[in-house]
Scaffold this motif. Structure first.
Motif, PDB file in Angstrom:
ATOM      1  N   UNK A 242      30.775  36.882  15.542  1.00  0.00           N
ATOM      2  CA  UNK A 242      29.995  35.578  15.543  1.00  0.00           C
ATOM      3  C   UNK A 242      31.275  34.538  15.581  1.00  0.00           C
ATOM      4  N   UNK A 243      31.136  33.575  16.809  1.00  0.00           N
ATOM      5  CA  UNK A 243      32.376  32.620  16.832  1.00  0.00           C
ATOM      6  C   UNK A 243      31.270  31.173  16.727  1.00  0.00           C
ATOM      7  N   UNK A 244      31.568  30.482  15.739  1.00  0.00           N
ATOM      8  CA  UNK A 244      30.681  29.144  15.587  1.00  0.00           C
ATOM      9  C   UNK A 244      30.922  28.112  16.580  1.00  0.00           C
ATOM     10  N   UNK A 245      32.115  28.545  17.137  1.00  0.00           N
ATOM     11  CA  UNK A 245      32.861  27.476  18.272  1.00  0.00           C
ATOM     12  C   UNK A 245      32.490  27.984  19.528  1.00  0.00           C
ATOM     13  N   UNK A 246      31.892  29.043  19.799  1.00  0.00           N
ATOM     14  CA  UNK A 246      31.297  29.632  20.955  1.00  0.00           C
ATOM     15  C   UNK A 246      32.425  29.727  21.880  1.00  0.00           C
ATOM     16  N   UNK A 247      33.479  30.331  21.573  1.00  0.00           N
ATOM     17  CA  UNK A 247      34.581  30.790  22.405  1.00  0.00           C
ATOM     18  C   UNK A 247      34.533  32.194  23.073  1.00  0.00           C
ATOM     19  N   UNK A 248      33.284  32.495  23.397  1.00  0.00           N
ATOM     20  CA  UNK A 248      33.055  33.779  23.711  1.00  0.00           C
ATOM     21  C   UNK A 248      33.659  34.130  25.370  1.00  0.00           C
TER      22      UNK A 248
ATOM     23  N   UNK B 283      44.337  30.444  24.771  1.00  0.00           N
ATOM     24  CA  UNK B 283      44.092  29.299  23.538  1.00  0.00           C
ATOM     25  C   UNK B 283      42.727  29.586  23.158  1.00  0.00           C
ATOM     26  N   UNK B 284      42.308  30.809  22.816  1.00  0.00           N
ATOM     27  CA  UNK B 284      41.060  31.312  22.276  1.00  0.00           C
ATOM     28  C   UNK B 284      40.569  30.629  21.038  1.00  0.00           C
ATOM     29  N   UNK B 285      41.371  30.715  19.873  1.00  0.00           N
ATOM     30  CA  UNK B 285      40.754  30.050  18.887  1.00  0.00           C
ATOM     31  C   UNK B 285      40.551  28.337  19.002  1.00  0.00           C
ATOM     32  N   UNK B 286      39.251  27.916  18.160  1.00  0.00           N
ATOM     33  CA  UNK B 286      39.178  26.597  17.867  1.00  0.00           C
ATOM     34  C   UNK B 286      39.268  26.394  16.715  1.00  0.00           C
ATOM     35  N   UNK B 287      38.393  26.569  15.605  1.00  0.00           N
ATOM     36  CA  UNK B 287      38.403  26.523  14.266  1.00  0.00           C
ATOM     37  C   UNK B 287      39.450  27.681  13.631  1.00  0.00           C
ATOM     38  N   UNK B 288      39.376  28.709  14.247  1.00  0.00           N
ATOM     39  CA  UNK B 288      40.195  29.967  13.893  1.00  0.00           C
ATOM     40  C   UNK B 288      39.688  30.664  12.920  1.00  0.00           C
ATOM     41  N   UNK B 289      38.359  30.427  12.340  1.00  0.00           N
ATOM     42  CA  UNK B 289      38.007  31.027  11.099  1.00  0.00           C
ATOM     43  C   UNK B 289      37.545  32.677  11.308  1.00  0.00           C
ATOM     44  N   UNK B 290      36.880  32.788  12.480  1.00  0.00           N
ATOM     45  CA  UNK B 290      36.534  34.233  12.947  1.00  0.00           C
ATOM     46  C   UNK B 290      37.586  35.035  13.521  1.00  0.00           C
ATOM     47  N   UNK B 291      38.678  34.393  13.761  1.00  0.00           N
ATOM     48  CA  UNK B 291      39.641  35.221  14.851  1.00  0.00           C
ATOM     49  C   UNK B 291      40.201  36.426  14.114  1.00  0.00           C
TER      50      UNK B 291
END
Length: 153
Positions: free
Chosen positions: A131-137, A93-101
């Motif tokens: 960069x992931x603005x949702x910080x799912x690193x 379940x990696x993406x949150x907003x998904x923009x950077x995915x």
């Protein structure tokens, strides 16, 4: 000026100025919108595509620099590494907003094509600049490890 570039295995005609960034040719002329505009200065990784099999930031590559090298976008990504990364992304379940995915996935696939069993350091170096603005690193790193195990690494 008309440029003929190979995108996702097909020769495509793009009528843009020589200095038009590859990103805009892909998104605006070819309607391949999976590759995202993030920063415009090759620092965020959202626009990552493969050029000649290598990950590049498409916002900083002028269309005139593509030449005969093939372009692969997230829409054309395939192969065992791509399947393993995509499955791991869903499972974790990696993406949150998904923009950077799309850029994250492209960079992860590039890593696994070169390093079969990446260490945390390998992952951090390969993913640096995505960069992931949702910080799912943490989930990204775990998913890459999962994908590597799936591939036998």
């Amino acid at each position: 000026m008309v440029h003929v570039i190979t995108v996702n295995g097909k020769a495509r005609r793009v009528d843009v100025d020589d200095d038009t960034p590859l990103l805009w040719a892909l998104r605006d002329s070819l309607q391949l919108t999976g590759t995202k505009f993030g920063c415009g200065i090759a620092q965020c990784g959202a626009c990552t595509v493969f050029l000649g099999g290598q990950p590049v930031r498409s916002c900083a590559i002028p269309i005139s620099a593509v030449g005969k090298r093939a372009v692969t976008t997230i829409e054309g990504l395939s192969g065992p590494e791509a399947k393993a990364v995509q499955a791991a992304w869903v499972a974790r379940d990696v993406p949150q907003c998904g923009y950077c995915q799309s850029g994250q996935v492209m960079s992860a696939v590039a890593l696994l094509r070169q390093v079969k069993k990446p260490s945390d350091r390998d992952i951090d170096l390969a993913m640096n600049g995505n960069i992931c603005r949702c910080a799912t690193y943490d989930r990204i790193r775990a998913a890459i490890h999962d994908a590597a195990r799936t591939l036998g690494g």
